[in-house]
Scaffold this active site. Structure first.
Site, mmCIF file in Angstrom:
data_model
loop_
_atom_site.group_PDB
_atom_site.id
_atom_site.type_symbol
_atom_site.label_atom_id
_atom_site.label_comp_id
_atom_site.label_asym_id
_atom_site.label_seq_id
_atom_site.Cartn_x
_atom_site.Cartn_y
_atom_site.Cartn_z
ATOM 1 N N THR A 188 0.835 -1.198 0.000
ATOM 2 C CA THR A 188 0.000 0.000 0.000
ATOM 3 C C THR A 188 0.872 1.250 0.000
ATOM 4 O OG1 THR A 188 -1.715 -1.166 1.246
ATOM 5 C CG2 THR A 188 -1.813 1.246 1.223
ATOM 6 N N SER A 189 0.664 2.113 -0.978
ATOM 7 C CA SER A 189 1.440 3.353 -1.049
ATOM 8 C C SER A 189 0.624 4.562 -0.602
ATOM 9 C CB SER A 189 1.961 3.588 -2.473
ATOM 10 O OG SER A 189 0.889 3.625 -3.390
#
Length: 251
Positions: free
Chosen positions: A23-24
């Site tokens: 997850t960015s």
């Protein structure tokens, strides 16, 4: 579709054998969590909204979690990561309940555990996108309040806030208790009133907030007193009539 008519299915876009992707940026998020110490305990609050980007999508998400009778954990940030951490805390609580040591975890222990989890995930370059407040009582039943963020950075103060609350609510809370020595002069009623007033200010000014919220009071005598469906009272939007355009211009 049939291969003889349309050709073989092209699955290359699925990247089934590509690198792992973490997850960015969070998708469904909760906004501010506020907390303040008083002479006999701690008050902590968070609204019940989970936003999908800028859409107020889920209006009944409880972001305060109790841990035994001495601790409440408040989560800001990604809701799915909050649910993961909630399962970790539940597993830890079950293990402690089956333990024969005769000791239970206090708020300081829970904060240390969460700080290690957050730092480990940060070191794996796969952080949990949360900013967490841990409120409750320590081993000697003194008020305890501390935070940990997605980098594993910890911080303690008589008043704490995450998200927009760090900008809008903290100045108001610091008027009540700006130091540990000032906490001794703060009553439960003053702390609850200050938190409710800050929740109202955030509803006025933070587009990701809601007028329904959860609030918990932790004391030695009563343990955790949690109310999960409170409504803001005495709202007034009259000040908005004088605001034209951006900023504070008046006509």
């Amino acid at each position: 579709p049939r291969d003889d008519c349309y050709g073989p299915y092209d699955s290359s876009y699925l990247l089934s054998n590509g690198p792992n992707v973490h997850t960015s940026s969070p998708v469904v998020t909760g906004t501010s969590v506020l907390a303040v110490k008083f002479k006999d305990g701690v008050v902590i609050a968070a609204d019940n909204l989970a936003s999908y980007g800028s859409l107020a999508r889920f209006t009944d998400v409880k972001r305060l979690r109790t841990f035994n009778r001495r601790t409440v954990v408040g989560f800001g940030g990604d809701v799915s990561d909050m649910q993961y951490l909630d399962r970790l805390l539940l597993s830890l609580d079950i293990d402690e309940n089956y333990s024969s040591s005769g000791h239970d975890l206090n708020a300081r222990n829970v904060h240390t555990y969460l700080s290690k989890v957050m730092y480990k995930r940060r070191s794996d370059i796969n952080p949990l996108w949360n900013h967490i407040l841990v409120a409750g009582l320590d081993r000697d039943y003194r008020p305890f309040l501390s935070s940990v963020d997605l980098l594993g950075t910890t911080f303690s103060s008589p008043t704490l806030a995450t998200g927009f609350g760090a900008h809008l609510a903290q100045p108001l809370l610091r008027k009540l208790a700006d130091s540990e020595s000032a906490v001794e002069g703060v009553t439960r009623e003053q702390a609850v009133t200050a938190i409710k007033e800050c929740m109202k200010v955030l509803f006025y000014r933070d587009a990701r907030s809601l007028d329904r919220y959860s609030i918990a009071v932790i004391t030695k005598e009563a343990g955790v007193e949690l109310e999960e469906d409170e409504q803001l009272e005495k709202q007034s939007w009259r000040f908005a009539e004088m605001i034209k355009g951006y900023g504070t211009q008046t006509v």
